[in-house]
Design a protein around this motif. Structure first.
Motif, PDB file in Angstrom:
ATOM      1  N   GLU A   1      -4.803   3.074  -4.953  1.00 25.04           N
ATOM      2  CA  GLU A   1      -5.004   4.443  -4.470  1.00 25.04           C
ATOM      3  C   GLU A   1      -4.110   4.729  -3.259  1.00 25.04           C
ATOM      4  OE1 GLU A   1      -8.704   7.361  -3.150  1.00 25.04           O
ATOM      5  OE2 GLU A   1      -9.079   5.270  -3.677  1.00 25.04           O
ATOM      6  N   PRO A   2      -3.296   5.797  -3.324  1.00 31.19           N
ATOM      7  CA  PRO A   2      -2.441   6.117  -2.183  1.00 31.19           C
ATOM      8  C   PRO A   2      -3.273   6.507  -0.955  1.00 31.19           C
ATOM      9  CG  PRO A   2      -1.806   7.382  -4.124  1.00 31.19           C
ATOM     10  CD  PRO A   2      -3.119   6.736  -4.431  1.00 31.19           C
ATOM     11  N   ILE A   3      -2.780   6.144   0.202  1.00 33.69           N
ATOM     12  CA  ILE A   3      -3.429   6.502   1.459  1.00 33.69           C
ATOM     13  C   ILE A   3      -2.809   7.797   1.968  1.00 33.69           C
ATOM     14  CG2 ILE A   3      -3.785   5.811   3.868  1.00 33.69           C
ATOM     15  CD1 ILE A   3      -3.515   2.876   2.900  1.00 33.69           C
ATOM     16  N   PRO A   4      -3.600   8.880   2.063  1.00 40.44           N
ATOM     17  CA  PRO A   4      -3.049  10.112   2.632  1.00 40.44           C
ATOM     18  C   PRO A   4      -2.893   9.965   4.140  1.00 40.44           C
ATOM     19  CG  PRO A   4      -5.189  10.499   1.543  1.00 40.44           C
ATOM     20  CD  PRO A   4      -5.029   9.032   1.734  1.00 40.44           C
ATOM     21  N   LEU A   5      -1.754  10.405   4.640  1.00 35.67           N
ATOM     22  CA  LEU A   5      -1.471  10.218   6.060  1.00 35.67           C
ATOM     23  C   LEU A   5      -0.717  11.427   6.600  1.00 35.67           C
ATOM     24  CD1 LEU A   5      -1.559   7.524   7.994  1.00 35.67           C
ATOM     25  CD2 LEU A   5       0.904   7.668   7.724  1.00 35.67           C
ATOM     26  N   SER A   6      -0.921  11.712   7.858  1.00 35.69           N
ATOM     27  CA  SER A   6      -0.010  12.618   8.554  1.00 35.69           C
ATOM     28  C   SER A   6       0.436  11.917   9.820  1.00 35.69           C
ATOM     29  CB  SER A   6      -0.679  13.957   8.891  1.00 35.69           C
ATOM     30  OG  SER A   6       0.216  14.746   9.665  1.00 35.69           O
ATOM     31  N   ALA A   7       1.636  11.332   9.735  1.00 37.48           N
ATOM     32  CA  ALA A   7       2.156  10.593  10.887  1.00 37.48           C
ATOM     33  C   ALA A   7       2.326  11.519  12.076  1.00 37.48           C
ATOM     34  CB  ALA A   7       3.487   9.924  10.529  1.00 37.48           C
ATOM     35  N   GLU A   8       2.718  12.764  11.781  1.00 37.82           N
ATOM     36  CA  GLU A   8       2.966  13.726  12.851  1.00 37.82           C
ATOM     37  C   GLU A   8       1.673  14.128  13.555  1.00 37.82           C
ATOM     38  OE1 GLU A   8       6.568  16.238  12.417  1.00 37.82           O
ATOM     39  OE2 GLU A   8       5.042  17.793  12.146  1.00 37.82           O
ATOM     40  N   HIS A   9       0.608  14.300  12.785  1.00 40.08           N
ATOM     41  CA  HIS A   9      -0.648  14.785  13.358  1.00 40.08           C
ATOM     42  C   HIS A   9      -1.653  13.656  13.612  1.00 40.08           C
ATOM     43  CE1 HIS A   9       0.492  19.016  12.729  1.00 40.08           C
ATOM     44  NE2 HIS A   9       1.093  18.556  11.647  1.00 40.08           N
TER      45      HIS A   9
ATOM     46  N   HIS B   1       0.845  -1.193   0.000  1.00 44.04           N
ATOM     47  CA  HIS B   1       0.000   0.000   0.000  1.00 44.04           C
ATOM     48  C   HIS B   1       0.879   1.241   0.000  1.00 44.04           C
ATOM     49  CE1 HIS B   1      -3.563  -2.424   0.739  1.00 44.04           C
ATOM     50  NE2 HIS B   1      -2.799  -3.142   1.532  1.00 44.04           N
ATOM     51  N   VAL B   2       0.607   2.148  -0.907  1.00 42.83           N
ATOM     52  CA  VAL B   2       1.355   3.396  -0.965  1.00 42.83           C
ATOM     53  C   VAL B   2       0.752   4.369   0.043  1.00 42.83           C
ATOM     54  CG1 VAL B   2       2.070   5.331  -2.411  1.00 42.83           C
ATOM     55  CG2 VAL B   2       1.894   3.035  -3.391  1.00 42.83           C
ATOM     56  N   VAL B   3       1.625   4.944   0.861  1.00 41.09           N
ATOM     57  CA  VAL B   3       1.200   5.880   1.889  1.00 41.09           C
ATOM     58  C   VAL B   3       1.859   7.228   1.615  1.00 41.09           C
ATOM     59  CG1 VAL B   3       1.325   6.383   4.357  1.00 41.09           C
ATOM     60  CG2 VAL B   3       0.909   4.034   3.600  1.00 41.09           C
ATOM     61  N   GLY B   4       1.029   8.244   1.390  1.00 41.42           N
ATOM     62  CA  GLY B   4       1.538   9.598   1.155  1.00 41.42           C
ATOM     63  C   GLY B   4       1.548  10.373   2.457  1.00 41.42           C
ATOM     64  N   ASN B   5       2.717  10.459   3.072  1.00 42.96           N
ATOM     65  CA  ASN B   5       2.801  11.121   4.375  1.00 42.96           C
ATOM     66  C   ASN B   5       2.953  12.636   4.215  1.00 42.96           C
ATOM     67  OD1 ASN B   5       2.844  11.045   7.228  1.00 42.96           O
ATOM     68  ND2 ASN B   5       5.089  11.210   7.215  1.00 42.96           N
ATOM     69  N   LYS B   6       2.824  13.344   5.317  1.00 44.34           N
ATOM     70  CA  LYS B   6       2.896  14.820   5.382  1.00 44.34           C
ATOM     71  C   LYS B   6       1.725  15.416   4.596  1.00 44.34           C
ATOM     72  CE  LYS B   6       7.901  14.372   5.836  1.00 44.34           C
ATOM     73  NZ  LYS B   6       9.226  14.985   5.742  1.00 44.34           N
ATOM     74  N   ALA B   7       0.598  14.695   4.635  1.00 43.26           N
ATOM     75  CA  ALA B   7      -0.571  15.057   3.838  1.00 43.26           C
ATOM     76  C   ALA B   7      -1.562  15.885   4.650  1.00 43.26           C
ATOM     77  CB  ALA B   7      -1.241  13.794   3.289  1.00 43.26           C
ATOM     78  N   GLU B   8      -1.072  16.621   5.644  1.00 42.09           N
ATOM     79  CA  GLU B   8      -1.995  17.392   6.492  1.00 42.09           C
ATOM     80  C   GLU B   8      -2.494  18.673   5.814  1.00 42.09           C
ATOM     81  OE1 GLU B   8       1.158  16.628   7.461  1.00 42.09           O
ATOM     82  OE2 GLU B   8       2.229  18.481   7.959  1.00 42.09           O
ATOM     83  N   GLY B   9      -2.029  18.979   4.610  1.00 43.49           N
ATOM     84  CA  GLY B   9      -2.507  20.189   3.926  1.00 43.49           C
ATOM     85  C   GLY B   9      -2.726  19.959   2.445  1.00 43.49           C
ATOM     86  N   ARG B  10      -3.237  20.996   1.779  1.00 49.09           N
ATOM     87  CA  ARG B  10      -3.536  20.894   0.347  1.00 49.09           C
ATOM     88  C   ARG B  10      -2.288  20.625  -0.493  1.00 49.09           C
ATOM     89  NH1 ARG B  10      -8.479  23.422  -1.274  1.00 49.09           N
ATOM     90  NH2 ARG B  10      -8.001  22.195  -3.136  1.00 49.09           N
ATOM     91  N   ALA B  11      -1.129  20.988   0.013  1.00 48.39           N
ATOM     92  CA  ALA B  11       0.123  20.833  -0.741  1.00 48.39           C
ATOM     93  C   ALA B  11       0.406  19.381  -1.098  1.00 48.39           C
ATOM     94  CB  ALA B  11       1.293  21.407   0.053  1.00 48.39           C
ATOM     95  N   ALA B  12      -0.294  18.450  -0.440  1.00 46.10           N
ATOM     96  CA  ALA B  12      -0.064  17.034  -0.699  1.00 46.10           C
ATOM     97  C   ALA B  12      -0.838  16.527  -1.915  1.00 46.10           C
ATOM     98  CB  ALA B  12      -0.465  16.218   0.528  1.00 46.10           C
ATOM     99  N   GLU B  13      -1.818  17.296  -2.392  1.00 43.90           N
ATOM    100  CA  GLU B  13      -2.727  16.758  -3.409  1.00 43.90           C
ATOM    101  C   GLU B  13      -2.045  16.372  -4.729  1.00 43.90           C
ATOM    102  OE1 GLU B  13      -6.209  19.284  -3.547  1.00 43.90           O
ATOM    103  OE2 GLU B  13      -6.607  18.891  -1.426  1.00 43.90           O
TER     104      GLU B  13
END
Ligand code: GDP
Ligand code: MG
Length: 163
Positions: free
Chosen positions: A140-148, A115-127
């Protein structure tokens, strides 16, 4: 459960941040196995009622006689061999880099649950990065924010499917 989940990806994408969040510092076990696996960390991961063995791949950043590429290959192949589920993490804000593409090529050969995980996705900049990662062919990539701590429900879903 006995499901093993490995977090794989280039340095600085947030693998250890996710590991620490899911394992918790008090539960983290440092594995002192010598050789290529000496920096590999393994612990009991937990999301809600779901528990699993979690592996944080690391260490190829360390000074070593081997090339960066060789170390990446070793770490990734060890993780692939041992894991039931592979979380291939990239930095969704940065988008895909040549190093990410290199990991993708290694992982494509494995017949594992990836599974592809797109980290640091806490904002629009990740889209844009998340759209780009769709083209890797792992679904489909999984949007993630490990930090938040965002996106953990989607991780729960994919890991629970393997349990
Ligand atoms: P690793 O090398 O893949 O293990 O990455 P680390 O977990 O050490 O994290 C690398 C950097 O990314 C650190 O500065 C983290 O604080 C930062 N980071 C990790 N997760 C996130 C996130 O979800 N959002 C943002 N903005 N930064 C993050
Ligand atoms: Mg790390």
């Amino acid at each position: 459960t006995n499901v093993t989940v490995a977090i794989v990806g280039r340095p600085n994408v947030g693998k250890s941040t996710l590991f620490n969040r899911l394992v918790g510092k008090k539960l983290a076990i440092v594995d002192d196995t010598p050789g290529v696996t000496r920096d590999r960390r393994e612990g009991l991961g937990r999301i809600g009622d779901l528990t699993f063995t979690l592996v944080d791949t690391a260490g190829y950043e360390d000074a070593n006689d081997n090339s960066l590429e060789a170390r990446m290959r070793q770490q990734t192949e060890i993780a692939i061999a041992d894991a039931d589920v592979i979380l291939f993490m990239f930095d969704a804000r940065a988008g895909l880099t040549p190093t990410d593409e290199h990991f993708a090529r290694l992982l494509r050969r494995a017949s594992k649950d990836i599974h592809v995980v797109g980290n640091k996705a806490e904002g629009r900049a990740a889209e844009p990065g998340l759209l780009e990662a769709f083209n890797l062919g792992f679904g489909e990539p999984i949007p993630l924010s490990a930090e938040h701590g965002l996106g953990l429900a989607d991780l729960y879903t994919v890991i629970s499917q393997a349990v």
